[in-house]
Design a protein around this motif. Sequence first.
Motif, PDB file in Angstrom:
ATOM      1  N   PHE A 246     -17.789  -9.712  -1.386  1.00  0.00           N
ATOM      2  CA  PHE A 246     -17.179  -8.577  -2.079  1.00  0.00           C
ATOM      3  C   PHE A 246     -15.928  -8.980  -2.853  1.00  0.00           C
ATOM      4  O   PHE A 246     -15.777  -8.668  -4.036  1.00  0.00           O
ATOM      5  CB  PHE A 246     -16.833  -7.471  -1.082  1.00  0.00           C
ATOM      6  CG  PHE A 246     -16.189  -6.274  -1.722  1.00  0.00           C
ATOM      7  CD1 PHE A 246     -16.958  -5.334  -2.380  1.00  0.00           C
ATOM      8  CD2 PHE A 246     -14.819  -6.104  -1.692  1.00  0.00           C
ATOM      9  CE1 PHE A 246     -16.376  -4.241  -2.981  1.00  0.00           C
ATOM     10  CE2 PHE A 246     -14.231  -5.008  -2.300  1.00  0.00           C
ATOM     11  CZ  PHE A 246     -15.010  -4.081  -2.938  1.00  0.00           C
TER      12      PHE A 246
ATOM     13  N   ARG B 217     -13.922 -12.342   5.685  1.00  0.00           N
ATOM     14  CA  ARG B 217     -13.882 -11.710   4.369  1.00  0.00           C
ATOM     15  C   ARG B 217     -12.514 -11.894   3.718  1.00  0.00           C
ATOM     16  O   ARG B 217     -12.401 -12.060   2.504  1.00  0.00           O
ATOM     17  CB  ARG B 217     -14.215 -10.224   4.491  1.00  0.00           C
ATOM     18  CG  ARG B 217     -14.323  -9.546   3.123  1.00  0.00           C
ATOM     19  CD  ARG B 217     -14.604  -8.091   3.220  1.00  0.00           C
ATOM     20  NE  ARG B 217     -13.491  -7.358   3.823  1.00  0.00           N
ATOM     21  CZ  ARG B 217     -13.460  -6.042   3.953  1.00  0.00           C
ATOM     22  NH1 ARG B 217     -14.472  -5.319   3.555  1.00  0.00           N
ATOM     23  NH2 ARG B 217     -12.416  -5.451   4.507  1.00  0.00           N
ATOM     24  N   ALA B 218     -11.465 -11.852   4.562  1.00  0.00           N
ATOM     25  CA  ALA B 218     -10.126 -12.080   4.026  1.00  0.00           C
ATOM     26  C   ALA B 218      -9.961 -13.540   3.602  1.00  0.00           C
ATOM     27  O   ALA B 218      -9.409 -13.836   2.543  1.00  0.00           O
ATOM     28  CB  ALA B 218      -9.079 -11.711   5.071  1.00  0.00           C
TER      29      ALA B 218
ATOM     30  N   PRO C 242      -0.798  -3.672  -3.983  1.00  0.00           N
ATOM     31  CA  PRO C 242      -1.546  -4.682  -3.237  1.00  0.00           C
ATOM     32  C   PRO C 242      -2.312  -5.606  -4.177  1.00  0.00           C
ATOM     33  O   PRO C 242      -2.688  -5.203  -5.280  1.00  0.00           O
ATOM     34  CB  PRO C 242      -2.525  -3.856  -2.386  1.00  0.00           C
ATOM     35  CG  PRO C 242      -2.485  -2.477  -2.907  1.00  0.00           C
ATOM     36  CD  PRO C 242      -1.217  -2.300  -3.654  1.00  0.00           C
ATOM     37  N   SER C 243      -2.503  -6.814  -3.773  1.00  0.00           N
ATOM     38  CA  SER C 243      -3.298  -7.730  -4.589  1.00  0.00           C
ATOM     39  C   SER C 243      -4.022  -8.695  -3.671  1.00  0.00           C
ATOM     40  O   SER C 243      -3.775  -8.749  -2.477  1.00  0.00           O
ATOM     41  CB  SER C 243      -2.393  -8.499  -5.543  1.00  0.00           C
ATOM     42  OG  SER C 243      -1.739  -9.528  -4.831  1.00  0.00           O
ATOM     43  N   LYS C 244      -4.895  -9.458  -4.274  1.00  0.00           N
ATOM     44  CA  LYS C 244      -5.673 -10.465  -3.574  1.00  0.00           C
ATOM     45  C   LYS C 244      -4.828 -11.558  -2.955  1.00  0.00           C
ATOM     46  O   LYS C 244      -5.278 -12.290  -2.099  1.00  0.00           O
ATOM     47  CB  LYS C 244      -6.574 -11.124  -4.614  1.00  0.00           C
ATOM     48  CG  LYS C 244      -8.023 -10.869  -4.439  1.00  0.00           C
ATOM     49  CD  LYS C 244      -8.726 -11.691  -5.488  1.00  0.00           C
ATOM     50  CE  LYS C 244     -10.115 -11.171  -5.680  1.00  0.00           C
ATOM     51  NZ  LYS C 244     -10.846 -11.853  -6.693  1.00  0.00           N
TER      52      LYS C 244
ATOM     53  N   ASN D 223     -16.102 -10.846  -6.341  1.00  0.00           N
ATOM     54  CA  ASN D 223     -16.538 -10.219  -7.586  1.00  0.00           C
ATOM     55  C   ASN D 223     -15.536 -10.498  -8.687  1.00  0.00           C
ATOM     56  O   ASN D 223     -14.345 -10.325  -8.496  1.00  0.00           O
ATOM     57  CB  ASN D 223     -16.664  -8.708  -7.386  1.00  0.00           C
ATOM     58  CG  ASN D 223     -18.016  -8.341  -6.837  1.00  0.00           C
ATOM     59  OD1 ASN D 223     -19.032  -8.555  -7.483  1.00  0.00           O
ATOM     60  ND2 ASN D 223     -18.021  -7.830  -5.620  1.00  0.00           N
TER      61      ASN D 223
ATOM     62  N   PHE E 191       0.816  -1.218   0.000  1.00  0.00           N
ATOM     63  CA  PHE E 191       0.000   0.000   0.000  1.00  0.00           C
ATOM     64  C   PHE E 191       0.846   1.262   0.000  1.00  0.00           C
ATOM     65  O   PHE E 191       0.379   2.319  -0.396  1.00  0.00           O
ATOM     66  CB  PHE E 191      -0.935   0.017   1.209  1.00  0.00           C
ATOM     67  CG  PHE E 191      -2.061  -0.956   1.079  1.00  0.00           C
ATOM     68  CD1 PHE E 191      -3.154  -0.687   0.274  1.00  0.00           C
ATOM     69  CD2 PHE E 191      -2.018  -2.172   1.740  1.00  0.00           C
ATOM     70  CE1 PHE E 191      -4.189  -1.585   0.143  1.00  0.00           C
ATOM     71  CE2 PHE E 191      -3.050  -3.082   1.611  1.00  0.00           C
ATOM     72  CZ  PHE E 191      -4.134  -2.797   0.818  1.00  0.00           C
TER      73      PHE E 191
ATOM     74  N   GLY F  22      -2.380 -11.211  -1.041  1.00  0.00           N
ATOM     75  CA  GLY F  22      -2.136 -10.913   0.368  1.00  0.00           C
ATOM     76  C   GLY F  22      -3.163  -9.923   0.865  1.00  0.00           C
ATOM     77  O   GLY F  22      -3.221  -8.797   0.400  1.00  0.00           O
ATOM     78  N   ILE F  23      -4.002 -10.351   1.820  1.00  0.00           N
ATOM     79  CA  ILE F  23      -5.073  -9.466   2.291  1.00  0.00           C
ATOM     80  C   ILE F  23      -4.674  -8.862   3.632  1.00  0.00           C
ATOM     81  O   ILE F  23      -4.221  -9.560   4.533  1.00  0.00           O
ATOM     82  CB  ILE F  23      -6.399 -10.250   2.441  1.00  0.00           C
ATOM     83  CG1 ILE F  23      -6.857 -10.803   1.089  1.00  0.00           C
ATOM     84  CG2 ILE F  23      -7.481  -9.353   3.050  1.00  0.00           C
ATOM     85  CD1 ILE F  23      -7.282  -9.774   0.072  1.00  0.00           C
ATOM     86  N   LEU F  24      -4.866  -7.534   3.721  1.00  0.00           N
ATOM     87  CA  LEU F  24      -4.533  -6.805   4.951  1.00  0.00           C
ATOM     88  C   LEU F  24      -5.772  -6.662   5.830  1.00  0.00           C
ATOM     89  O   LEU F  24      -6.813  -6.227   5.360  1.00  0.00           O
ATOM     90  CB  LEU F  24      -4.004  -5.416   4.593  1.00  0.00           C
ATOM     91  CG  LEU F  24      -3.651  -4.505   5.761  1.00  0.00           C
ATOM     92  CD1 LEU F  24      -2.273  -4.863   6.313  1.00  0.00           C
ATOM     93  CD2 LEU F  24      -3.675  -3.051   5.347  1.00  0.00           C
TER      94      LEU F  24
END
Lengths: 255, 251
Positions: free
Chosen positions: B100, B146-147, B75-77, B103, B57, B79-81
């Motif tokens: 979410f 969600r992550a 950032p990408s999917k 999608n 980020f 690695g989720i923060l």
Amino acid sequence: MNKIALAQRLWPALLVAAMLVALWWWLVRATHSVIFPTPWQVLAAMAELARDGTLWEHIGASLLRVGAGFALAVCFAIPLGLWMGWVQGAYITLNPLFQILRPISPIAWIPIAILWFGVGNASPIFLIFISSMFPMIVQTVAGVHTIERRYLRAAENFGVSRYTLFRQVVIPAVLPQIIVGMRIGLGVAWLVVVAAEMIALHSGLGYLIIDSRNAGNRYDLVIAGMIIIGLIGLSLDGMMRLLEGHRLVRWRYAH
Amino acid sequence: MPTKIVVDRITKSFGSDQGALAVVDDISFAVGDGEVVALVGPSGCGKTTLMNIVAGFEKPDSGSIHIDGAPQLKPSKQGILISQHGSVFPWLNVQQNLMFGLNGHACDDKQGLADHYAALVGLQGFESNYPHELSGGMLKRAELARALVVKPEILYMDEPFSALDALMNLRMRNELLRVLAEERHTVLLITHDVEEAIHLADRVLVLSALPARIKASFEVTMAHPRKLSSRYVQDLRVAILRELGVYNEGE
Ligand SMILES: Nc1ncnc2c1ncn2[C@@H]1O[C@H](COP(=O)(O)OP(=O)(O)OP(=O)(O)O)[C@@H](O)[C@H]1O
Ligand SMILES: [Mg+2]
């Protein structure tokens, strides 16, 4: 809210209104005014207008203009506001222009409106469009600018498409502010329509007022018109307030 | 264990009125695939800044991040923060939040997948609730779910449980351990709770006060499930606290 609670909330306002009406009545009697009507005469004038149907025509004419001008403004201001809020270049280009146009009273536009659109319905619709557009643009832009970064970052993190970003993050996040803008815009529109009708038109509540004065100082009709304008303005605002309770924006007012 | 994340000599400072404030000072470390690494350090030492850089980020002033050997640019999917202040969308309900990240996925049963992860973190029955209708702990679990839904290879967790009471904190740790046993994510975890770090991590990195530097590194060799009252954990805790400069011999 149950009936008792509602009554408890309303009675102070009703009491003040009743006291004002009593004061008004007393003043007219005490000064022996022949032109200024008593509350009773105003009520009678309203009944007369309602009975012969002119009241509904004037209300209909005013509401139609407000509806058309406001709808146009919504369709124009919200996409524009979203765009200006999102794209920094659009903001720095257009914001100064709007900041200059915004303080110009809608009344000042009346001559230009007549020049461009004549004395038909198009003039007041244009005036309403102009004047209700600015608050909606301003609120929408502010809404986009205040979206919290953590939400935008989360959306960025999940790598969603631009379409999803707008549909599921930006627009819902800004919606409460858009509704505030619409509330302000509709209030302004209702102010402006009356002013426009007083100057350039032959129907509507503004016309009713100015015509009643010109045609023989019928101040009972003038005040009846003013009270009706106030009551309709109140109901319009009440309708916009209902939007604030909508499921899609309730999160904003939940704490 | 193959290496997943390589952090190589990154520095970062923020400009302010009083000149530049050095926040991250020459930090290097590596995280293995499936490893859980905890970062502990005093408040305001630059942990969040460091994690934002590792997750892509923010840009470091110098140095580089590589994930699976490729430079981390954005950032990408993968690695989720999970941010310190939470970022569950308040305008979407739990199920919509969980869906979410799906999608654009070529996946037939997004709803089923979302509900599976809601159940995994104990949120079944709350799928149609909005965040303001959840408790603080439930909100954190929704964020975790969600992550997890997008099956990220890396989880970046910034003090995920620190706002919770002690009981909920312990429950969430156990839930996280259960999930990790099943799905084997690589985890970078920030915490200020040394016991939490020892409970969850394979390795604990101790950061210095501002600007952040790696002061010490501790392997946690104890097998799961870890008994927190054990001698091993207590001794490690004391050693880490001593590195942080908050342990008095007299205690
Ligand atoms: N965007 C920024 N601009 C300027 N200074 C910043 C910025 N972000 C962080 N800082 C400063 O950098 C330092 C480290 O902040 P950071 O949020 O990384 O700390 P932290 O270790 O996560 O603290 P905590 O444990 O309290 O969350 C702080 O002194 C903070 O004031
Ligand atoms: Mg932090």
